[in-house]
Scaffold this active site. Structure first.
Site, PDB file in Angstrom:
ATOM      1  N   PRO A 113     -64.643  25.664  45.714  1.00 47.65           N
ATOM      2  CA  PRO A 113     -65.306  25.747  44.406  1.00 47.65           C
ATOM      3  C   PRO A 113     -66.230  26.955  44.296  1.00 47.65           C
ATOM      4  CG  PRO A 113     -66.503  24.240  45.775  1.00 47.65           C
ATOM      5  CD  PRO A 113     -65.421  24.819  46.646  1.00 47.65           C
ATOM      6  N   TRP A 114     -66.964  26.991  43.182  1.00 46.12           N
ATOM      7  CA  TRP A 114     -67.769  28.156  42.836  1.00 46.12           C
ATOM      8  C   TRP A 114     -69.251  27.966  43.159  1.00 46.12           C
ATOM      9  CZ3 TRP A 114     -70.974  25.466  39.797  1.00 46.12           C
ATOM     10  CH2 TRP A 114     -70.450  24.371  39.107  1.00 46.12           C
TER      11      TRP A 114
ATOM     12  N   LYS B 120     -57.570  29.555  48.130  1.00 43.32           N
ATOM     13  CA  LYS B 120     -57.645  29.735  46.673  1.00 43.32           C
ATOM     14  C   LYS B 120     -59.110  29.601  46.289  1.00 43.32           C
ATOM     15  CE  LYS B 120     -57.748  28.319  42.818  1.00 43.32           C
ATOM     16  NZ  LYS B 120     -58.859  28.683  41.936  1.00 43.32           N
TER      17      LYS B 120
ATOM     18  N   ALA C  57     -62.478  29.856  43.766  1.00 41.03           N
ATOM     19  CA  ALA C  57     -62.639  29.432  42.372  1.00 41.03           C
ATOM     20  C   ALA C  57     -62.628  30.654  41.453  1.00 41.03           C
ATOM     21  CB  ALA C  57     -63.942  28.663  42.215  1.00 41.03           C
ATOM     22  N   GLU C  58     -62.020  30.494  40.301  1.00 40.39           N
ATOM     23  CA  GLU C  58     -61.934  31.600  39.342  1.00 40.39           C
ATOM     24  C   GLU C  58     -63.317  32.049  38.871  1.00 40.39           C
ATOM     25  OE1 GLU C  58     -60.641  28.596  39.349  1.00 40.39           O
ATOM     26  OE2 GLU C  58     -60.128  27.850  37.344  1.00 40.39           O
TER      27      GLU C  58
ATOM     28  N   SER D   3     -64.093  18.546  42.031  1.00 41.36           N
ATOM     29  CA  SER D   3     -64.355  17.303  41.298  1.00 41.36           C
ATOM     30  C   SER D   3     -63.408  16.189  41.749  1.00 41.36           C
ATOM     31  CB  SER D   3     -64.159  17.547  39.801  1.00 41.36           C
ATOM     32  OG  SER D   3     -62.818  17.919  39.557  1.00 41.36           O
TER      33      SER D   3
ATOM     34  N   GLU E 142     -61.713  14.255  39.892  1.00 40.93           N
ATOM     35  CA  GLU E 142     -60.516  14.231  39.045  1.00 40.93           C
ATOM     36  C   GLU E 142     -59.480  15.250  39.549  1.00 40.93           C
ATOM     37  OE1 GLU E 142     -63.708  14.606  37.958  1.00 40.93           O
ATOM     38  OE2 GLU E 142     -63.925  12.499  37.380  1.00 40.93           O
TER      39      GLU E 142
ATOM     40  N   GLU F  36     -63.591  16.784  49.643  1.00 45.31           N
ATOM     41  CA  GLU F  36     -65.048  16.700  49.485  1.00 45.31           C
ATOM     42  C   GLU F  36     -65.319  16.796  47.995  1.00 45.31           C
ATOM     43  OE1 GLU F  36     -68.421  17.500  48.666  1.00 45.31           O
ATOM     44  OE2 GLU F  36     -68.451  19.335  49.866  1.00 45.31           O
TER      45      GLU F  36
ATOM     46  N   CYS G 140     -73.109  19.451  45.584  1.00 44.73           N
ATOM     47  CA  CYS G 140     -72.494  18.118  45.713  1.00 44.73           C
ATOM     48  C   CYS G 140     -73.491  17.118  46.284  1.00 44.73           C
ATOM     49  CB  CYS G 140     -71.245  18.201  46.578  1.00 44.73           C
ATOM     50  SG  CYS G 140     -71.487  19.116  48.081  1.00 44.73           S
TER      51      CYS G 140
ATOM     52  N   GLN H 285     -69.711  24.428  31.585  1.00 47.25           N
ATOM     53  CA  GLN H 285     -70.573  23.501  32.324  1.00 47.25           C
ATOM     54  C   GLN H 285     -71.878  23.271  31.559  1.00 47.25           C
ATOM     55  OE1 GLN H 285     -68.227  22.116  34.627  1.00 47.25           O
ATOM     56  NE2 GLN H 285     -70.070  21.891  35.831  1.00 47.25           N
TER      57      GLN H 285
ATOM     58  N   GLU I  82     -71.861  12.482  38.107  1.00 46.21           N
ATOM     59  CA  GLU I  82     -72.423  13.749  38.565  1.00 46.21           C
ATOM     60  C   GLU I  82     -72.666  14.636  37.341  1.00 46.21           C
ATOM     61  OE1 GLU I  82     -69.781  16.172  41.061  1.00 46.21           O
ATOM     62  OE2 GLU I  82     -71.372  16.131  42.557  1.00 46.21           O
TER      63      GLU I  82
END
Ligand code: TXE
Length: 471
Positions: free
Chosen positions: A155-156, A180, A182-183, A234, A236, A255, A289, A335, A388
């Protein structure tokens, strides 16, 4: 604002080459909204060649990685930690510009990234199997073997730290990697990959495919050529990624976040508790997190504790990362909009915003700022206690006794971290055992977990293994 740091190549790194993609993605600075770079938008084509390169490096068809002994991997990782330290100022400036986090936190993240390489460098030649006593005519042993090609979707929020945690551990054990990033924040990862190539990591051992989650991320998770998948993000998206990996029976480590409580009893060292409660939610603008996003305070001291927190929250200042204020912006407009909508709904539901920080006058107009906030008078079971929010928002509740504290602490599907503030030793142990959580801190709170400590959660916070440490 300080000048921009040295930019790494913004392409996909495949088999040791930087590969340009036709389509590009713009990278915005969260502190100002300004476009600071364009990066590759990798698609399944780039993911395919990256996985093939990683497989070749693992099998020995590409480069000499497969012939590296554990000692040689250890020496490389240890030396690479020093390479990161030598580029510390530049990496920290990249991280600060790309994520908007205050410069002090960006610097701490680069230090942590180097420490991951040093920790796993130290571990690389100490991964022993076992011998097992069995029947007399058997000599039984277990071998610790690498998975092979490790896919890592990160993630970012802590790009450099999570790069260190994932990549260093995988390489230490002899795996190869397709990462990969995060963008929203991948510049420090690209710079680290560039440094790794310059520092002699054989081609194909580390491949990086910047791009969108639904394109490059989904293609990587669904690829039949990977041997392990590690995901941080996330719940999801984690579900989608785990389902895609399950099709090919690829093991996963997930995670997925938290809703972690800090529990303050009347007998606590209040100064230490208050300091940690504020830091635990304001750090990285609450986009952590393991953020301590819930406060449970004993009713007998609630007035004093909440009063002190109102003062502290009101004194907090938000500004651009480079200004190094208490709190930076959120990562992007999406966000910010999501958080603001949830806060508006909470106020409509009668929840009180007991205190708010302030945006400094020098903060850039286009930054994605949400000031730190303390929420009180929250109905039991409300969304702000269970979901969250991923922002600098602390949801406070009171409890009458230890039993109620435990019930409230466990009233969420997440289970990542918890903090217990009390001088009563029996209570410390009972709660540490009773709280459903991957980590429990007593009279301390360590968002981020620490390099040497096993980190990870249960329930909606994740599954299948721990990060950090030798776990
Ligand atoms: O996360 P995503 P988002 C939580 C936090 C936040 C929320 C949404 O609550 O508010 O997630 O953030 C890649 N297949 N955390 O939307 O979607 C994506 O490109 C494969 C908690 O940014 O989970 C990125 O690299 N990959 C958290 C990564 O997954 C996909 C850190 C995370 O993105 C994909 C970040 C797909 N279909 C957010 N879709 C933590 N645990 O620290 C996206 N991705």
């Amino acid at each position: 604002m300080s000048s921009l740091p040295i930019m790494p190549p913004r392409e996909a790194l495949i088999a040791g080459e930087w590969v340009a993609t036709r389509e590009r993605l713009e990278v915005q600075a969260p502190s100002s909204g300004a476009v600071i770079a364009e990066i590759a938008r990798s698609q399944s084509r780039e993911v395919e060649t990256a996985v093939v390169a990683a497989r070749g490096a693992f099998s020995g068809e590409l480069g000499d990685w497969s012939s590296w002994s554990a000692r040689r991997r250890s020496e490389w990782l240890l030396a690479f930690a020093a390479v990161i330290e030598a580029d510390h100022a530049n990496l920290a400036a990249l991280e600060c510009a790309d994520t908007g986090k205050p410069m002090t936190q960006a610097r701490g993240d680069i230090t942590a990234c180097a420490r991951y390489f040093r920790f796993y460098g130290g571990a690389a030649d100490k991964l022993h199997g076992e011998t097992i006593p069995f029947e007399n005519d058997f000599a039984v042993m277990t071998l610790r073997e690498p998975y092979g090609v490790c896919a890592q979707i990160i993630p970012w929020n802590y790009p450099a730290q999570i790069f260190g945690r994932c990549v260093a551990a995988a390489l230490a054990a002899g795996n190869t990697v397709v990462l990969k990033p995060a963008e929203d924040a991948c510049l420090s990862g690209l710079r680290l990959a560039q440094l790794a190539c310059e520092h002699g990591l054989p081609p194909g051992v580390l491949n990086v495919v910047p791009g969108l989650g639904r394109e490059a991320g989904a293609a990587l998770a669904a690829h039949s050529g990977i041997d392990h998948l590690s995901f941080t993000g996330s719940p999801e998206t984690g579900t989608q990624v785990a389902q895609a990996a399950a099709v090919h029976h690829v093991p996963v480590t997930m995670e997925l976040g938290g809703k972690s409580p800090q529990i303050v009893f009347a007998d606590a060292d209040m100064e230490a508790a208050l300091e940690a409660v504020v830091r635990g939610i304001v750090q990285n603008a609450g986009q952590t997190c393991s953020a301590g996003s819930r406060l449970l305070v004993e009713a007998s001291c609630a007035e004093a504790v909440l009063g002190a927190l109102v003062e502290r929250f009101s004194a907090l200042r938000c500004d651009a990362g480079e200004a190094n204020a208490d709190c930076g912006p959120l990562i992007n407009a999406r966000q910010k909009a999501k958080l603001e909508a949830r806060l508006a709904a909470a106020v409509e539901d009668g929840i009180r915003v007991a205190a708010k920080g302030r945006l400094t006058e020098s903060a850039p107009v286009g930054g994605h700022f949400v000031v730190p906030q303390l929420l009180t008078e929250i109905p039991d079971g409300h969304e702000v206690l269970k979901e969250e929010l991923f922002g600098p928002v602390l949801a406070a509740q009171t409890f009458a006794d230890e039993a109620e504290a435990l019930r409230l602490a466990n009233a969420t599907d997440f289970g990542l971290c918890a903090g217990i503030w009390t001088r009563d030793g029996g209570r410390q142990l009972r709660l540490a055992k009773g709280i459903r959580s991957g980590q429990v801190f007593v009279n301390n709170y360590g968002a981020g977990g620490g390099i040497e400590l096993p980190f990870g959660g249960i329930g909606r916070s994740g599954m299948a293994g721990r990060r950090g440490s030798k776990a």
